[in-house]
Enzyme design. Structure first.
Site, PDB file in Angstrom:
ATOM      1  N   GLU A  47       0.849  -1.196   0.000  1.00  0.00           N
ATOM      2  CA  GLU A  47       0.000   0.000   0.000  1.00  0.00           C
ATOM      3  C   GLU A  47       0.881   1.241   0.000  1.00  0.00           C
ATOM      4  OE1 GLU A  47      -2.664   0.452   3.400  1.00  0.00           O
ATOM      5  OE2 GLU A  47      -2.741   2.610   3.040  1.00  0.00           O
ATOM      6  N   ARG A  51       0.418  10.389   0.195  1.00  0.00           N
ATOM      7  CA  ARG A  51       0.696  11.493   1.121  1.00  0.00           C
ATOM      8  C   ARG A  51       1.945  12.247   0.746  1.00  0.00           C
ATOM      9  NH1 ARG A  51       0.274   8.353   6.779  1.00  0.00           N
ATOM     10  NH2 ARG A  51      -1.506   7.081   6.156  1.00  0.00           N
ATOM     11  N   LYS A 134     -11.114  -2.195   6.478  1.00  0.00           N
ATOM     12  CA  LYS A 134      -9.908  -1.858   7.245  1.00  0.00           C
ATOM     13  C   LYS A 134     -10.373  -1.331   8.605  1.00  0.00           C
ATOM     14  CE  LYS A 134      -6.623   2.013   7.187  1.00  0.00           C
ATOM     15  NZ  LYS A 134      -5.623   2.772   6.426  1.00  0.00           N
TER      16      LYS A 134
HETATM   17  C1  3PG Z   1      -1.077   5.076   8.570  1.00  0.00           C
HETATM   18  O1  3PG Z   1      -1.993   5.798   8.826  1.00  0.00           O
HETATM   19  O2  3PG Z   1       0.021   5.488   8.178  1.00  0.00           O
HETATM   20  C2  3PG Z   1      -1.294   3.626   8.649  1.00  0.00           C
HETATM   21  O3  3PG Z   1      -2.437   3.366   9.358  1.00  0.00           O
HETATM   22  C3  3PG Z   1      -0.116   2.932   9.238  1.00  0.00           C
HETATM   23  O4  3PG Z   1      -0.021   3.205  10.570  1.00  0.00           O
HETATM   24  P1  3PG Z   1       1.277   2.752  11.386  1.00  0.00           P
HETATM   25  O5  3PG Z   1       2.376   3.699  10.989  1.00  0.00           O
HETATM   26  O6  3PG Z   1       0.871   2.888  12.817  1.00  0.00           O
HETATM   27  O7  3PG Z   1       1.597   1.321  10.977  1.00  0.00           O
END
Ligand code: 3PG
Length: 212
Positions: A47, A51, A134
């Site tokens: 994934e 961002r 999710k």
């Molecule tokens: C995010 O929002 O970046 C994902 O949910 C991943 O979260 P994490 O960095 O806590 O694994």
């Protein structure tokens, strides 16, 4: 694509490995070696979060890596859905949902792993036909005990919990009957990417691939 078809596709992707790496890519030069390292380590579903300015180009490059299935995360708007699809994303992930986002994914044939954090949100998505969701933000929303509790009245929805999941707590989720896999960023630490420590990322992926 119907929500039922999207859920079937999302389930198949979630069953590829116990962990879906959540990737924040700042440097496009990292895209190919990162994908190669994660796939080599046994984590084929990736994934890429939308961002960073290079995220869409990263999806294009990573999609060329054999054995990988690359999706786009942080889908917030119909424009994100169109851009992700055009970049070659095979699936989408969103932190929550809006009707406009769901409409766009269904119209553009992008299987979505839609975010939900409460029984009401889970039920709203189920009503629309989404049986694979999710659970986000997983740890902040009560963690594995909360997800287990949601599974008691709503066992037909299966989840990819994400947000605060790590090597330490991943198995707490993976042993739940309503968890297909977990998502997490811990397998691709920023410092290792900056150092070009791809062998180190292969090792983290191998460790994650053995979970469950
Ligand atoms: C995010 O929002 O970046 C994902 O949910 C991943 O979260 P994490 O960095 O806590 O694994």
């Amino acid at each position: 694509m119907t929500p039922q078809e999207a859920s079937e596709r999302a389930e198949a992707i979630c069953r590829l490995a116990p962990v879906v790496p959540v990737l924040v890519i700042d440097d496009l030069a990292h895209a190919r070696p990162l994908a190669e390292a994660l796939v080599k380590g046994g984590l084929p579903a990736l994934e890429v979060t939308l961002r960073t300015p290079v995220a869409l180009d990263a999806i294009r490059i990573m999609s060329e890596v054999a054995g990988g299935t690359v999706g786009a995360g942080t889908l917030l708007t119909p424009a994100d859905v169109r851009a992700a699809k055009a970049a070659g994303a095979k699936f989408g992930v969103s932190p929550g949902v809006t009707d406009r986002l769901l409409d766009a994914c269904e119209a553009d044939d992008l299987p979505l792993l839609p975010g939900a954090a409460t029984a009401t949100e889970v039920m709203a998505l189920l009503e629309r036909g989404y049986t694979v969701q999710k659970f986000f933000p997983a740890e902040a929303s009560g963690g594995a005990p909360a997800l287990k509790a949601i599974g008691a009245p709503i066992p037909q929805v299966r989840f990819c919990p994400t947000g605060g999941v790590s090597l330490k707590n991943a198995n707490d989720y993976l042993r739940l009957s309503n968890t297909l896999c977990v998502g997490g960023s811990w397998v691709a630490p920023k410092e290792m990417m900056l150092r070009g420590d791809w062998a180190g990322i292969v090792a983290l992926a191998q460790e994650a691939a053995r979970l469950g």
